[in-house]
Motif scaffolding. Structure first.
Motif, PDB file in Angstrom:
ATOM      1  N   PRO A 104       0.827  -1.215   0.000  1.00  0.00           N
ATOM      2  CA  PRO A 104       0.000   0.000   0.000  1.00  0.00           C
ATOM      3  C   PRO A 104       0.861   1.265   0.000  1.00  0.00           C
ATOM      4  O   PRO A 104       1.920   1.312   0.618  1.00  0.00           O
ATOM      5  N   ALA A 105       0.391   2.282  -0.695  1.00  0.00           N
ATOM      6  CA  ALA A 105       1.141   3.533  -0.846  1.00  0.00           C
ATOM      7  C   ALA A 105       0.833   4.479   0.313  1.00  0.00           C
ATOM      8  O   ALA A 105       0.257   5.553   0.137  1.00  0.00           O
ATOM      9  N   TYR A 106       1.234   4.044   1.523  1.00  0.00           N
ATOM     10  CA  TYR A 106       1.070   4.857   2.725  1.00  0.00           C
ATOM     11  C   TYR A 106       2.426   5.092   3.373  1.00  0.00           C
ATOM     12  O   TYR A 106       3.276   4.196   3.385  1.00  0.00           O
ATOM     13  N   VAL A 107       2.605   6.271   3.946  1.00  0.00           N
ATOM     14  CA  VAL A 107       3.716   6.547   4.858  1.00  0.00           C
ATOM     15  C   VAL A 107       3.097   7.018   6.163  1.00  0.00           C
ATOM     16  O   VAL A 107       2.390   8.036   6.189  1.00  0.00           O
ATOM     17  N   TRP A 108       3.363   6.284   7.240  1.00  0.00           N
ATOM     18  CA  TRP A 108       2.806   6.601   8.556  1.00  0.00           C
ATOM     19  C   TRP A 108       3.922   7.079   9.474  1.00  0.00           C
ATOM     20  O   TRP A 108       4.973   6.446   9.569  1.00  0.00           O
ATOM     21  N   ARG A 178       2.792   1.519  15.712  1.00  0.00           N
ATOM     22  CA  ARG A 178       3.390   1.213  14.414  1.00  0.00           C
ATOM     23  C   ARG A 178       3.015  -0.191  13.947  1.00  0.00           C
ATOM     24  O   ARG A 178       2.754  -0.416  12.762  1.00  0.00           O
ATOM     25  N   TYR A 179       3.001  -1.139  14.883  1.00  0.00           N
ATOM     26  CA  TYR A 179       2.602  -2.499  14.504  1.00  0.00           C
ATOM     27  C   TYR A 179       1.113  -2.560  14.171  1.00  0.00           C
ATOM     28  O   TYR A 179       0.704  -3.250  13.233  1.00  0.00           O
ATOM     29  N   ILE A 188       4.338   1.939   4.858  1.00  0.00           N
ATOM     30  CA  ILE A 188       5.617   2.194   5.514  1.00  0.00           C
ATOM     31  C   ILE A 188       5.352   2.927   6.814  1.00  0.00           C
ATOM     32  O   ILE A 188       4.624   3.916   6.839  1.00  0.00           O
ATOM     33  N   TYR A 189       5.950   2.449   7.883  1.00  0.00           N
ATOM     34  CA  TYR A 189       6.044   3.247   9.108  1.00  0.00           C
ATOM     35  C   TYR A 189       7.493   3.690   9.237  1.00  0.00           C
ATOM     36  O   TYR A 189       8.425   2.898   9.049  1.00  0.00           O
TER      37      TYR A 189
END
Length: 375
Positions: A104-108, A178-179, A188-189
């Motif tokens: 998935p195109a996420y940055v957390w 984060r988990y 991505i975290y």
């Protein structure tokens, strides 16, 4: 009287409608399928990942391949009553894992303030993630937002929410979050004090099929010195300041289950942790490392019948290029810890340098920051 042609049309319509209704009824009563990762090919750990032939095989100390087992599918009877499931199976049902999907195109990221606040201190670091990942959804989650987000994502697993609420320190909640966000949403975290040097699209070798990978981890520490226990918790320690995952990955299920169970036990017993190594062991890189290694040696996921021994730190010490174990890629220390000046880590301009960590130790008191890589 009905003509033959009209009778034939009516019969075809009736049969078609019957088949459609039956299929719809069947799909409503079947359990939600869990996609299974493909079996591990003979070259998946070495040739495709570019692993060093001088290092021990990550599948087997002798070099033999250990194929990835099919993911277990929850029994149909349990599907209808999650209260009778173990926490691990509840999480598997709530967030099934499909290795063949895209990352998935996420940055957390998490911090006390958002970039919109004048008190936000990490503008250059935060901006690097947006610049390197155009088109990604990039979110900096505050503590207040995290609570509401988790209540939405884990409403069906209340024991997870109970555990999150019971954690007494912000650093513990940040570790747990984060988990939890990666398990539910993937992507991505990365800690707020990290700099993206390269896009995540370049983290994996081109020859490695992305549909065979569900988790990417990097080595934080590889201390080849006799007093390593004075500095680190594990001989090989995987960092958790940056993780890439597909939602539902079994490693994430396992660590969420572990932290939840341990937190609720400590809440019941009235015993919690102080700062320092107890945090590292409870929610930090120590328990993260243990969970990853346990997955590598889990007979539920890997066919260990032909293995000559467990996968250990020996399979990763000194690696300079990625190594693939089943559906996990382990990156060398340079990837997420460039420029540390020890343990074989190379500089920031190395082709394998992907993320720079400033080691702010933002969870620590001010006088304890910038003192080592466990922050």
């Amino acid at each position: 009287m009905m003509s033959f042609k009209r009778a034939l049309v009516f019969a075809i319509f009736f049969i078609t409608a019957f088949v459609i209704i039956r299929r719809a009824h069947t799909s409503l009563n079947e359990p939600n399928p869990v996609r299974r990762p493909p079996p591990k090919h003979a070259d998946s750990d070495n040739a495709r990942s570019g692993a060093s032939h001088n290092a021990p095989s990550t599948s087997n100390p002798s070099g033999a391949d250990v194929p990835l087992r099919d993911q277990p599918v929850p029994a149909q009877k349990a599907i209808h009553d999650t209260s009778k499931m173990s926490l691990y199976d509840k999480l598997a049902y709530q967030y099934p894992y499909d290795v063949e999907t895209k990352f998935p195109a996420y940055v957390w990221q998490t911090w006390k303030y958002t970039p919109a606040s004048a008190e936000f201190q990490f503008r250059d670091q935060e901006a690097s993630w947006t610049e390197q990942h155009p088109g990604f959804v990039h979110e900096v989650i505050t503590d207040q937002v995290a609570v509401h987000l988790l209540r939405l994502l884990y409403a069906a697993v209340p024991e997870v929410l109970d555990a999150y609420d019971a954690l007494p320190e912000p650093v513990l909640k940040a570790d747990f979050f984060r988990y939890l966000i990666l398990l539910a949403r993937g992507g991505i975290y990365s800690d707020i004090d990290t700099v993206a040097l390269k896009s995540a699209l370049d983290w994996l070798p081109d020859a490695l099929p992305k549909e065979s990978i569900g988790l990417v981890v990097g080595i934080e520490a590889d201390p080849d010195r006799p007093d390593w226990k004075d500095w680190y918790s594990r001989r090989i320690q995987f960092c958790q300041w940056t993780i890439q995952a597909k939602p539902g990955h079994p490693v994430l299920r396992d660590i969420v289950s572990r932290i939840t169970a341990e937190t609720l036990r400590r809440k019941r017993d009235g015993v919690f942790v102080s700062r320092d190594k107890s945090v590292v062991e409870f929610t930090g890189p120590a328990v993260w490392t243990d969970t990853v290694f346990d997955y590598f040696n889990d007979a539920r996921y890997f066919d260990m019948r032909h293995s000559l021994g467990n996968i250990t730190y020996l399979n990763f010490t000194g690696i300079e290029i990625p190594k693939k174990v089943g559906d996990v890629v382990v990156l060398p220390i340079t990837s997420f810890s460039p420029g540390v000046g020890q343990m074989g880590a190379k500089d920031y301009d190395d082709p394998m340098a992907f993320v720079k960590h400033d080691f702010e130790g933002t969870w620590k008191p001010e006088h304890e920051r910038h003192i080592g890589a466990n922050g």
